[in-house]
Design a protein around this motif. Sequence first.
Motif: not given
Length: 434
Positions: A211-236
């Motif tokens: 359910t997350s949205e990856v914004l930045l990733e490494s050359a190995r395709k590992d997530p560096i910066l991700a965010r997702w919505q939980y109810g009315l809140g956001k998590t990064v």
Amino acid sequence: MIVILDKSGSMGGQKIELAKEATKAPLALLKDEDSFGVVAFDYNFYWPVRLQPAANRTQITQAISAIIAGGETNIYPAMREAYIQLAGATTQVKHVILLSDGRSLPDDFEGLTKKMAESKITVSSVAVGNGADRELLANIAKWGKGRTYYLEEPTNVPQIFTEETELATGKTLREESFKPVVKKNVEAFKGIDFKTAPNLLGYVATKSKDTSEVLLESARKDPILARWQYGLGKTVAFTSDLKDRWAVDWLKWKGYPKFWSQLVRETMRRQDDNEFDFRVERSGDEAKMTINAVRKDGQFRNKLDSLIRVVGPDQVVSDVSVHQVGPGSYEAKFPLTKKGSYLFRAVGEDSGGSSRVLAYSYPDEYHFYPPNTDLLRAISSETHGRFQPKTEDIFDPNGETTALPTPLWPYLTGLALLLYLADVLLRRIRLFEL
């Protein structure tokens, strides 16, 4: 990876439930191409999950949930079977996690475990409760060049399995120079040129949520910066460093302060606009969205430039146009095609960032699932019953009888009352008076 799980009778109740949840925990860390298996044992052993790609998470989870506790404790045959399965594997990492809460029948554990170590198979052990053979399990971990754990209570077993998987796979820390790659441009990146950003020197390797949205990733395709919505809140989540270990060059980058200030501001909860009344209601299989926009001076806000962004249960994002239906009044409809929670957010300069959540689902007890025939068959076998009996066999006592006590006090009390009344009557009426 293979989990050797004790399903003997002493594992009944909360222990087996927590152990099953722990057995599922590595699936969240393993990659789809990694192999995973589960061999359960009491006196004998069987494979609830044959060694297979971890991508089959749904089937694997269902098979683990069907495990039932019962029987004696006999570890050796299950360990030997795990060794046979992994001995010929060509993978870089071959790891076994053994969990038990009892004392096993004696056998040549040292010889078998050292053979596993020679085949590059590491073995870790988890002893649960005071009844576990801590000495044997500790020796198995020592011979197998793994780690040993002891837990008095089973509540921490899932956490131990997660940590063990991370240590076994060696994928938690990646200390190597890399340049983050922008996977998705968002408002928080406005005015920031990541092409000029210096390299980061490491990060914690992890796996993004579905359910997350990856914004930045490494050359190995590992997530560096991700965010997702939980109810009315956001998590990064940022998996690299903010200090001088991995981000020593980022601290000198002129885009560093802007990056964090914009990211934090984008993540913070936005206050609803008092002049923008945004509501979402369910109407059949549709969501009805209404906006009433009135200024503080009572003037209607007409011709607003606003959209409703809808995030469905499957995290698919849709933009819905709103239409003005009256002075300061706007409406829109959105079809509800999937069960789950929908997030509705008003976007645009005039919207104020208001958001609402609409649940479109039923409680679990109303869901219909196919019968779990394997579980029913196992219950019948463990209790010496019959699976799918004929109609006439359901109430067949099979020659068994039982004593059914019958309380006599109501009858004796009634008899005593009648005798009392008869005695009073005979004292009042003289039938044989001379």
